[in-house]
Design a protein around this motif. Structure first.
Motif, mmCIF file in Angstrom:
data_model
loop_
_atom_site.group_PDB
_atom_site.id
_atom_site.type_symbol
_atom_site.label_atom_id
_atom_site.label_comp_id
_atom_site.label_asym_id
_atom_site.label_seq_id
_atom_site.Cartn_x
_atom_site.Cartn_y
_atom_site.Cartn_z
ATOM 1 N N GLU A 159 0.819 -1.209 0.000
ATOM 2 C CA GLU A 159 0.000 0.000 0.000
ATOM 3 C C GLU A 159 0.857 1.265 0.000
ATOM 4 O O GLU A 159 0.421 2.311 -0.505
ATOM 5 N N LEU A 160 2.057 1.171 0.540
ATOM 6 C CA LEU A 160 2.948 2.324 0.513
ATOM 7 C C LEU A 160 3.336 2.677 -0.923
ATOM 8 O O LEU A 160 3.456 3.856 -1.268
ATOM 9 N N ASP A 161 3.536 1.653 -1.752
ATOM 10 C CA ASP A 161 3.839 1.902 -3.159
ATOM 11 C C ASP A 161 2.675 2.612 -3.849
ATOM 12 O O ASP A 161 2.879 3.572 -4.609
ATOM 13 N N GLU A 162 1.462 2.125 -3.567
ATOM 14 C CA GLU A 162 0.292 2.705 -4.214
ATOM 15 C C GLU A 162 0.108 4.167 -3.788
ATOM 16 O O GLU A 162 -0.191 5.027 -4.625
ATOM 17 N N ALA A 163 0.312 4.432 -2.496
ATOM 18 C CA ALA A 163 0.166 5.813 -2.031
ATOM 19 C C ALA A 163 1.240 6.708 -2.646
ATOM 20 O O ALA A 163 0.960 7.863 -3.024
ATOM 21 N N ALA A 164 2.437 6.197 -2.770
ATOM 22 C CA ALA A 164 3.517 6.991 -3.357
ATOM 23 C C ALA A 164 3.268 7.250 -4.841
ATOM 24 O O ALA A 164 3.557 8.339 -5.350
ATOM 25 N N GLU A 165 2.738 6.247 -5.546
ATOM 26 C CA GLU A 165 2.440 6.431 -6.973
ATOM 27 C C GLU A 165 1.340 7.469 -7.174
ATOM 28 O O GLU A 165 1.353 8.229 -8.147
ATOM 29 N N ILE A 166 0.376 7.500 -6.260
ATOM 30 C CA ILE A 166 -0.680 8.523 -6.348
ATOM 31 C C ILE A 166 -0.091 9.918 -6.187
ATOM 32 O O ILE A 166 -0.529 10.893 -6.816
ATOM 33 N N GLU A 167 0.943 10.008 -5.340
ATOM 34 C CA GLU A 167 1.617 11.300 -5.134
ATOM 35 C C GLU A 167 2.542 11.665 -6.293
ATOM 36 O O GLU A 167 3.132 12.746 -6.288
ATOM 37 N N GLY A 168 2.678 10.763 -7.258
ATOM 38 C CA GLY A 168 3.501 11.051 -8.425
ATOM 39 C C GLY A 168 4.929 10.569 -8.324
ATOM 40 O O GLY A 168 5.772 10.958 -9.147
ATOM 41 N N TYR A 169 5.243 9.712 -7.351
ATOM 42 C CA TYR A 169 6.592 9.196 -7.208
ATOM 43 C C TYR A 169 6.881 8.164 -8.287
ATOM 44 O O TYR A 169 6.035 7.345 -8.629
ATOM 45 N N SER A 170 8.081 8.190 -8.812
ATOM 46 C CA SER A 170 8.523 7.154 -9.748
ATOM 47 C C SER A 170 8.998 5.938 -8.965
ATOM 48 O O SER A 170 9.164 5.990 -7.739
#
Length: 269
Positions: A159-170
């Motif tokens: 879920e940390l990956d998904e939240a980071a991707e929503i924030e625009g993280y590569s």
């Protein structure tokens, strides 16, 4: 049950004491004067002259510099390659991922000494014999490091990956801003394993180096101990050995808690 636990505990203490005997003997001998080094009588006479003679008799300063360069560079490259590979195996999906991962694990079962001859031929073709890069090159990738970091990365909630991707993280930003900080104990453990292995590595550097400018501590210690001038002078040999192993002992004592915790969190028994 309690009786068995007590017996096991005392057995562990006995094994630890047996392991400490050679280390204690070497430490005491390194600080004792040459005239009474092998005397069974107890004495409070201690000296630092043995270390002074050792330091002046061989270029241990150069050996230290060579070893530190080799150990630091190998670990830095291993950390980069192992981190990226472990992240790919833990979080990315690609064709035959499990098969490729098993091939990486097979490398753990292959002793490094088996690859000495082919590695030597490769370095000869690349004109890298008797160079620090030649010593380091075969160890730039670590199957053990990949396995250890993969096990740690899989414990991090996706879920940390998904939240980071929503924030625009590569993917690269996620790796270095989330996975890397959360896995610091594992990196400490891997660092201790890598540093201790390459600090103590002897056979490969012995084969590929011929000059003082590239010779690490282990090879320098062996040449020093076998030199004609030293012969069977146990005080000098013990002092030189203590100079070589002291940084590893200090490092393990400082980071032993992180070392054990990382394997517990990684699920490795």
């Amino acid at each position: 049950m309690l009786k068995k636990l007590k017996i096991s505990r005392w057995l562990l203490y006995a094994c630890a004491a047996l392991w400490l005997v050679p280390l204690l003997w070497m430490t005491v001998t390194a600080f004792r004067p040459r005239e009474i080094a092998l005397s069974p009588a107890f004495s409070l006479e201690f000296t630092l002259d043995n270390f002074a003679r050792v330091w002046s008799a061989a270029p241990f300063a150069q050996y230290y510099i060579n070893t530190i360069i080799i150990v630091v560079c190998v670990f830095a490259v291993q950390m980069l390659t192992a981190t990226m590979a472990a992240f790919a195996f833990a979080r990315l999906e690609f064709m035959a991922k499990n098969v490729v991962f098993m091939l990486f694990l097979v490398q753990i079962m292959i002793p490094a000494d088996v690859l000495i001859f082919p590695n030597y031929n490769v370095l000869k073709e690349l004109f890298l014999l008797d160079t620090k890069l030649g010593i380091m090159l075969p160890y730039f990738a670590s199957a053990f490091g990949i396995f250890l970091l993969r096990q740690m990365f899989k414990t991090i909630p996706p879920e940390l990956d998904e939240a980071a991707e929503i924030e625009g993280y590569s993917k690269w930003t996620i790796l270095w801003k989330i996975y890397f900080p959360l896995s610091r104990p594992t990196y400490v453990a891997f660092g201790l394993v890598s540093v201790s292995y390459h600090w103590n590595n002897f056979l490969w550097p012995l084969i590929v180096t011929n000059s003082v400018e590239n010779r690490p501590l282990t090879v320098g210690l062996a040449i020093f101990a076998q030199s004609f001038e030293i012969g069977a002078q146990w005080t000098e040999v013990s002092a030189a050995t203590l100079l070589v192993i002291a940084p590893l002992l200090i490092g393990f004592l400082l980071f032993q808690r992180q070392f054990m915790n990382s394997f517990i969190h990684s699920g490795i028994k």
